[in-house]
Motif scaffolding. Structure first.
Motif, mmCIF file in Angstrom:
data_model
loop_
_atom_site.group_PDB
_atom_site.id
_atom_site.type_symbol
_atom_site.label_atom_id
_atom_site.label_comp_id
_atom_site.label_asym_id
_atom_site.label_seq_id
_atom_site.Cartn_x
_atom_site.Cartn_y
_atom_site.Cartn_z
ATOM 1 N N VAL A 1 0.843 -1.199 0.000
ATOM 2 C CA VAL A 1 0.000 0.000 0.000
ATOM 3 C C VAL A 1 0.875 1.244 0.000
ATOM 4 O O VAL A 1 0.613 2.209 -0.728
ATOM 5 C CB VAL A 1 -0.997 -0.005 1.184
ATOM 6 C CG1 VAL A 1 -1.785 1.303 1.251
ATOM 7 C CG2 VAL A 1 -1.944 -1.191 1.083
ATOM 8 N N LYS A 2 1.943 1.224 0.780
ATOM 9 C CA LYS A 2 2.888 2.349 0.776
ATOM 10 C C LYS A 2 3.446 2.563 -0.625
ATOM 11 O O LYS A 2 3.503 3.692 -1.120
ATOM 12 C CB LYS A 2 4.031 2.096 1.754
ATOM 13 C CG LYS A 2 3.650 2.215 3.209
ATOM 14 C CD LYS A 2 4.846 1.887 4.100
ATOM 15 C CE LYS A 2 4.487 1.932 5.561
ATOM 16 N NZ LYS A 2 5.635 1.570 6.422
ATOM 17 N N SER B 1 2.156 1.614 -3.486
ATOM 18 C CA SER B 1 1.096 2.012 -4.422
ATOM 19 C C SER B 1 0.670 3.459 -4.249
ATOM 20 O O SER B 1 0.352 4.136 -5.221
ATOM 21 C CB SER B 1 -0.134 1.119 -4.246
ATOM 22 O OG SER B 1 0.150 -0.203 -4.604
ATOM 23 N N THR B 2 0.640 3.923 -3.003
ATOM 24 C CA THR B 2 0.162 5.276 -2.739
ATOM 25 C C THR B 2 1.283 6.302 -2.713
ATOM 26 O O THR B 2 1.022 7.504 -2.761
ATOM 27 C CB THR B 2 -0.586 5.352 -1.391
ATOM 28 O OG1 THR B 2 0.311 4.993 -0.337
ATOM 29 C CG2 THR B 2 -1.811 4.443 -1.384
ATOM 30 N N LYS C 1 3.075 6.855 -0.157
ATOM 31 C CA LYS C 1 3.139 7.381 1.206
ATOM 32 C C LYS C 1 4.158 6.591 2.030
ATOM 33 O O LYS C 1 4.337 5.397 1.826
ATOM 34 C CB LYS C 1 1.785 7.262 1.899
ATOM 35 C CG LYS C 1 0.678 8.074 1.276
ATOM 36 C CD LYS C 1 -0.608 7.813 2.061
ATOM 37 C CE LYS C 1 -1.778 8.609 1.576
ATOM 38 N NZ LYS C 1 -2.981 8.302 2.361
ATOM 39 N N VAL D 1 0.957 4.621 6.017
ATOM 40 C CA VAL D 1 -0.419 4.383 5.590
ATOM 41 C C VAL D 1 -1.256 4.010 6.801
ATOM 42 O O VAL D 1 -0.737 3.524 7.800
ATOM 43 C CB VAL D 1 -0.502 3.304 4.485
ATOM 44 C CG1 VAL D 1 0.088 3.825 3.184
ATOM 45 C CG2 VAL D 1 0.178 2.016 4.903
ATOM 46 N N THR E 1 -8.678 5.977 1.302
ATOM 47 C CA THR E 1 -7.830 5.625 0.162
ATOM 48 C C THR E 1 -6.890 4.476 0.507
ATOM 49 O O THR E 1 -6.755 3.520 -0.270
ATOM 50 C CB THR E 1 -7.014 6.844 -0.305
ATOM 51 O OG1 THR E 1 -7.922 7.891 -0.656
ATOM 52 C CG2 THR E 1 -6.145 6.505 -1.496
ATOM 53 N N ASP E 2 -6.271 4.537 1.656
ATOM 54 C CA ASP E 2 -5.342 3.485 2.065
ATOM 55 C C ASP E 2 -6.059 2.146 2.248
ATOM 56 O O ASP E 2 -5.578 1.097 1.807
ATOM 57 C CB ASP E 2 -4.628 3.861 3.359
ATOM 58 C CG ASP E 2 -3.716 5.072 3.213
ATOM 59 O OD1 ASP E 2 -3.422 5.485 2.077
ATOM 60 O OD2 ASP E 2 -3.301 5.604 4.259
ATOM 61 N N THR F 1 -7.170 0.703 -1.137
ATOM 62 C CA THR F 1 -5.978 0.245 -1.852
ATOM 63 C C THR F 1 -5.520 -1.079 -1.248
ATOM 64 O O THR F 1 -5.147 -2.015 -1.967
ATOM 65 C CB THR F 1 -4.853 1.298 -1.771
ATOM 66 O OG1 THR F 1 -5.325 2.512 -2.361
ATOM 67 C CG2 THR F 1 -3.603 0.832 -2.496
#
Length: 94
Positions: A15-16, A18-19, A21, A24, A30-31, A34
């Motif tokens: 997730v980190k 992909s975003t 960020k 997360v 959003t997180d 995702t």
């Protein structure tokens, strides 16, 4: 989307990535969504042959629930593709 901590840890790094960020949060919309997509893909989703298994495992292993989800998804896709829905599908969706 909801996660228990152990499941969140399985997808957190992806997730980190992909975003973009560095931190997360499962409470962030959003997180969390995702993370749901990431987790479903890890379970085999994204391929027709793996969607039923992924849905079943995602929803706690309930084959009955996964079957209901799959049927509703099929009905919705039929509506998207054909612009109409069978009576049986209308009863499930509406």
């Amino acid at each position: 989307a909801q996660f228990i901590p152990s499941t969140w840890k399985l997808v957190e790094e992806k997730v980190k990535a992909s975003t973009g960020k560095s931190v997360v949060d499962p409470w962030n919309l959003t997180d969390s969504f995702t993370a749901s997509a990431t987790y479903l893909k890890q379970l085999g989703g994204g391929k027709t042959s793996g969607e039923y298994s992924a849905a079943s495992r995602y929803y706690g292993g309930s084959s009955s629930y996964a079957s209901q989800v799959r049927t509703r998804a099929w009905c919705i896709q039929e509506y998207i593709d054909k612009g109409e829905m069978t009576t049986a599908c209308e009863k499930l969706i509406f």
